[in-house]
Design a protein around this motif. Structure first.
Motif, PDB file in Angstrom:
ATOM      1  N   GLU A 327       0.795  -1.146  -0.045  1.00 19.08           N
ATOM      2  CA  GLU A 327      -0.058   0.042  -0.178  1.00 19.08           C
ATOM      3  C   GLU A 327       0.812   1.303   0.058  1.00 19.08           C
ATOM      4  O   GLU A 327       0.461   2.311  -0.510  1.00 19.08           O
ATOM      5  CB  GLU A 327      -0.881   0.003   1.145  1.00 19.08           C
ATOM      6  N   ALA A 328       1.954   1.269   0.794  1.00 19.77           N
ATOM      7  CA  ALA A 328       2.907   2.370   0.913  1.00 19.77           C
ATOM      8  C   ALA A 328       3.586   2.599  -0.512  1.00 19.77           C
ATOM      9  O   ALA A 328       3.504   3.876  -0.931  1.00 19.77           O
ATOM     10  CB  ALA A 328       3.986   2.103   1.784  1.00 19.77           C
ATOM     11  N   LEU A 329       3.846   1.538  -1.297  1.00 17.04           N
ATOM     12  CA  LEU A 329       4.367   1.765  -2.526  1.00 17.04           C
ATOM     13  C   LEU A 329       3.262   2.243  -3.547  1.00 17.04           C
ATOM     14  O   LEU A 329       3.491   3.176  -4.584  1.00 17.04           O
ATOM     15  CB  LEU A 329       5.089   0.467  -3.228  1.00 17.04           C
ATOM     16  N   GLN A 330       2.186   1.556  -3.506  1.00 17.48           N
ATOM     17  CA  GLN A 330       1.259   2.147  -4.342  1.00 17.48           C
ATOM     18  C   GLN A 330       0.868   3.757  -4.191  1.00 17.48           C
ATOM     19  O   GLN A 330       0.420   4.364  -5.056  1.00 17.48           O
ATOM     20  CB  GLN A 330      -0.194   1.363  -4.041  1.00 17.48           C
ATOM     21  N   LEU A 331       0.802   4.232  -2.688  1.00 18.13           N
ATOM     22  CA  LEU A 331       0.527   5.358  -2.576  1.00 18.13           C
ATOM     23  C   LEU A 331       1.661   6.341  -3.046  1.00 18.13           C
ATOM     24  O   LEU A 331       1.251   7.558  -3.647  1.00 18.13           O
ATOM     25  CB  LEU A 331       0.399   5.621  -0.979  1.00 18.13           C
ATOM     26  N   PHE A 332       2.827   5.772  -2.971  1.00 17.75           N
ATOM     27  CA  PHE A 332       3.925   6.494  -3.562  1.00 17.75           C
ATOM     28  C   PHE A 332       3.810   6.751  -4.967  1.00 17.75           C
ATOM     29  O   PHE A 332       4.162   7.917  -5.712  1.00 17.75           O
ATOM     30  CB  PHE A 332       5.146   5.825  -3.385  1.00 17.75           C
ATOM     31  N   ALA A 333       3.428   5.656  -5.775  1.00 17.34           N
ATOM     32  CA  ALA A 333       2.877   5.936  -7.298  1.00 17.34           C
ATOM     33  C   ALA A 333       2.047   6.753  -7.586  1.00 17.34           C
ATOM     34  O   ALA A 333       2.194   7.623  -8.407  1.00 17.34           O
ATOM     35  CB  ALA A 333       2.703   4.450  -7.672  1.00 17.34           C
ATOM     36  N   GLN A 334       1.024   6.814  -6.827  1.00 20.74           N
ATOM     37  CA  GLN A 334      -0.019   7.841  -7.001  1.00 20.74           C
ATOM     38  C   GLN A 334       0.243   9.399  -6.782  1.00 20.74           C
ATOM     39  O   GLN A 334       0.082   9.951  -7.538  1.00 20.74           O
ATOM     40  CB  GLN A 334      -1.414   7.537  -5.902  1.00 20.74           C
ATOM     41  N   MET A 335       0.942   9.260  -5.888  1.00 21.59           N
ATOM     42  CA  MET A 335       1.621  10.655  -5.557  1.00 21.59           C
ATOM     43  C   MET A 335       2.487  11.451  -6.569  1.00 21.59           C
ATOM     44  O   MET A 335       2.242  12.431  -6.915  1.00 21.59           O
ATOM     45  CB  MET A 335       2.462  10.858  -4.298  1.00 21.59           C
ATOM     46  N   CYS A 336       3.477  10.508  -6.978  1.00 20.20           N
ATOM     47  CA  CYS A 336       4.147  10.838  -8.300  1.00 20.20           C
ATOM     48  C   CYS A 336       3.194  11.055  -9.450  1.00 20.20           C
ATOM     49  O   CYS A 336       3.500  12.153 -10.168  1.00 20.20           O
ATOM     50  CB  CYS A 336       4.919   9.829  -8.680  1.00 20.20           C
ATOM     51  N   GLU A 337       2.261  10.211  -9.580  1.00 22.42           N
ATOM     52  CA  GLU A 337       1.364  10.526 -11.145  1.00 22.42           C
ATOM     53  C   GLU A 337       0.634  11.835 -10.857  1.00 22.42           C
ATOM     54  O   GLU A 337       0.244  12.536 -11.948  1.00 22.42           O
ATOM     55  CB  GLU A 337       0.113   9.341 -10.956  1.00 22.42           C
ATOM     56  N   LEU A 338       0.580  12.456  -9.630  1.00 24.81           N
ATOM     57  CA  LEU A 338      -0.376  13.510  -9.484  1.00 24.81           C
ATOM     58  C   LEU A 338       0.804  14.584  -9.810  1.00 24.81           C
ATOM     59  O   LEU A 338       0.232  16.215  -9.560  1.00 24.81           O
ATOM     60  CB  LEU A 338      -1.234  13.652  -8.018  1.00 24.81           C
ATOM     61  N   GLY A 339       1.852  14.328  -9.992  1.00 28.33           N
ATOM     62  CA  GLY A 339       2.723  15.443 -10.127  1.00 28.33           C
ATOM     63  C   GLY A 339       3.498  16.175  -9.021  1.00 28.33           C
ATOM     64  O   GLY A 339       4.370  16.870  -8.895  1.00 28.33           O
TER      65      GLY A 339
END
Length: 615
Positions: A327-339
């Motif tokens: 979940e932590a890694l998924q959240l990291f990916a989401q954060m980066c996708e949002l710029g």
């Protein structure tokens, strides 16, 4: 331009009142430039008051270069013009420009006043503050409260607590502002006891001074006093907590792991109209994560309409400490996708996630990404995470080589992590080499000796264990005792290993005996090899039975209704035997047991742990 037309009215002449009004009512850069040109044509630009007001209009719009040029072009700039511009530079975080303007002022033989000094001291460097102090004394402004308070604050920012106190003691009248400044100085620098003395001596207390003291206790690891002071604040009728108060209170709740109180604070914030902002909401996320309720943390996070990188970091770190690495890694990916650009704190959370799950290849990838893709130079915390990841996964030589190649000086945490991995994987020779290096270079702490003793004990080298224990005794080094906390009915109960001081000690030990019978029926065999003393097997079993978290769990079982979640906070890493026992207790009793140890959270449910037995 509309303001210009209104003031001039097409009249051939311009009165002082209208010129003054025109200079002070500019709302945009275009307006102030037009006003400047008009006043220049009408011959009012050299009038000290009109020029001063125009200068303030420039400064209020951030046009400091234009304001400065206006002062330089003046035939006879006065102290008010200089002081106003000095203040504007100070507020815009340009202290060097403020000081240069001060020197220019002195060269023109314009004497500074109290406002000049209080403005200069807001953000100037320590060396400049000392120089300014001498001018303050020379020009007779030392008795001015604003100037003295600014001096006190300048010394406090530089960490010179003795000079700050001397300034404070010389003040003829000590109002609430200077008292708060002195208390803040002590609190920020860690001398909370001295801060508390001044706080208690104050007859007048506003919410600011309460906040300073509450936050001071929380910031320096004394959450009990922070919460006690907060409770005292609540009964006062003349002061009401605000958002800043709750930042300190939530930090204290997080340190204590007191979910019950944390939820009460959250309810208070919502029910008493405390204005929520992103900082306070992020503090709520952090509190819920550290108090063991990841569900509540997620609920607050999901409701945020705006999320900055600090909020994302708090949630990522929360997932990491609870062992929810994916979940932590998924959240990291989401954060980066949002710029949003990750920070060094983001990568501490991500590397911790990898460490807690033994994800070596992912950890290496993120460590490389941090440096190469985001140009973030690893700090000691990042090295600590990656060394822990490699070491616990068995890549001890690689971890050791990384420590040797670091461009930073390894701290005791990094060395301790490496030494702990040597103990875990029985790497006696390397462990001895590391411990010897630390002792020889005066870098060893109590943890170093404990880990070395454990390493020898694991190898059955009892003579060496005795030598280490003797060395510890000779140096006055004591092992930190195991301690566990449990919060029930707004009261914190503390248990030490083998302790019998609790009022319900008899019932607790009776519960342990009952659990012992039930555990054996489940096939439990005590992990006696972790008892690092050369004693009989039966004695080892008795040592294991009274570890602090077992006492706390037993108390939780006799003090709460069936089905209630039991939450424990432990000061040390949970041991193998306690981990095994807690899993079985969760199965036998049908209870969910949440344990926060020094490194992470363990959620025990129906005989399993969220860590997957990797911790």
């Amino acid at each position: 331009m509309a303001a210009l037309a209104t003031v001039t009215g097409g009249a051939p002449s311009l009165s002082f009142e209208r010129a003054s009004l025109l200079a002070s009512q500019c709302r945009t850069p275009d307006e102030v430039l037009s006003a400047h040109a008009f006043l220049l044509r009408r011959g009012w630009i050299d009038h000290p008051i009109v020029s001063f007001k125009l200068q303030r209009s420039y400064a209020s719009l951030g046009l400091l270069n234009s304001a400065h040029s206006l002062v330089n072009c003046s035939h006879n700039p006065n102290v008010f013009a200089f002081s106003s511009l000095i203040d504007a530079y100070a507020l815009s975080c340009q202290p060097e420009q403020s000081f240069l303007l001060f020197l220019q002022m002195l060269s023109l033989q314009v004497l500074p006043n109290a406002f000049t000094f209080s403005s200069l001291l807001k953000s100037t460097s320590f060396s400049h503050s000392v120089a300014l102090h001498s001018h303050v004394v020379k020009l007779g402004h030392v008795a001015d409260q604003y100037v003295s308070t600014s001096l006190l604050d300048a010394y406090a920012r530089a960490g010179d607590i003795d000079s700050a106190r001397r300034v404070f003691d010389m003040m003829p009248v000590k109002n609430l502002v200077c008292l708060t400044a002195m208390i803040t100085c002590y609190a920020k620098l860690g001398d909370v006891d001295e801060a508390r003395k001044l706080f208690d001596e104050s007859t007048e207390k506003d919410v600011v001074i309460w906040n300073v003291m509450i936050d001071g206790y929380a910031e320096h690891g004394r959450p009990e006093q922070s919460l006690a002071l907060f409770r005292e604040m609540l009964v006062r009728k003349n002061v009401r907590p605000n958002g800043v108060t709750f930042l300190g209170v939530l930090s204290a709740c997080a340190q204590m792991g007191d979910l019950e109180l944390g939820k009460w604070v959250h309810s208070y914030i919502e029910n008493y109209g405390v204005k929520l902002n992103l900082q306070l909401e992020t503090a709520l996320i952090d509190m819920y994560c550290k108090c063991g309720s990841l569900e509540d943390a997620c609920s607050v996070f999901d409701r945020l309409t705006t999320k900055d990188v600090v909020a994302w970091n708090s949630m990522i770190i929360g997932y990491a400490m609870h062992g929810r690495s994916q979940e932590a890694l998924q959240l990291f990916a989401q954060m980066c996708e949002l710029g949003l650009r990750p920070t060094d704190i983001t990568f501490i959370g991500i590397l911790n996630s990898c460490s807690h799950a033994g994800m070596v290849s992912e950890g290496r990838r993120f460590f490389k990404m941090m440096k190469e893709e985001y140009a973030i130079q690893p700090k000691i915390e990042h090295y600590g995470c990656i060394v822990d990841l490699l070491g616990r996964a068995g890549h001890i030589e690689e971890a050791y080589e990384l420590v040797e190649s670091m461009n930073l000086e390894p701290d005791p945490v990094v060395w301790g992590s490496l030494l702990g991995s040597c103990t875990l994987h029985r790497k006696l020779e390397l462990g001895e080499r590391i411990a010897d290096f630390l002792v020889q270079n005066d870098l060893a702490n109590s943890g170093t000796y404990i880990l070395l003793s454990n390493l020898y004990a694991a190898a059955g080298k009892w003579d060496e264990v005795a030598q280490v224990r003797t060395l510890m005794k000779d140096k006055g080094i004591q092992k930190e005792p195991g301690c566990s906390l449990i919060h029930i009915d707004n009261k914190t109960h503390e248990f030490l290993a083998g302790g019998r001081k609790h009022p319900k000690s008899k019932e607790i030990y009776y519960m342990l005996e009952e659990l012992g019978v039930l555990l054996k029926r489940e096939g439990y065999v005590p992990e006696t090899e972790i008892v690092l003393h050369d004693i009989e097997e039966s004695d080892k079993e008795r040592v294991l039975q009274v570890h602090s978290e077992k006492l706390a769990i037993a108390y939780g079982l006799i003090s709460t209704k069936p089905g209630t979640t039991i939450r424990i906070v432990k000061n040390l890493r949970v041991c193998l035997d306690c981990h095994t026992v807690t899993k079985l207790i969760s199965k036998i009793t049908g209870r969910r047991i949440v344990v926060r140890d020094r490194n992470r959270f363990h959620h025990f449910v129906n005989g399993s742990c969220s860590c997957g037995d990797y911790w």
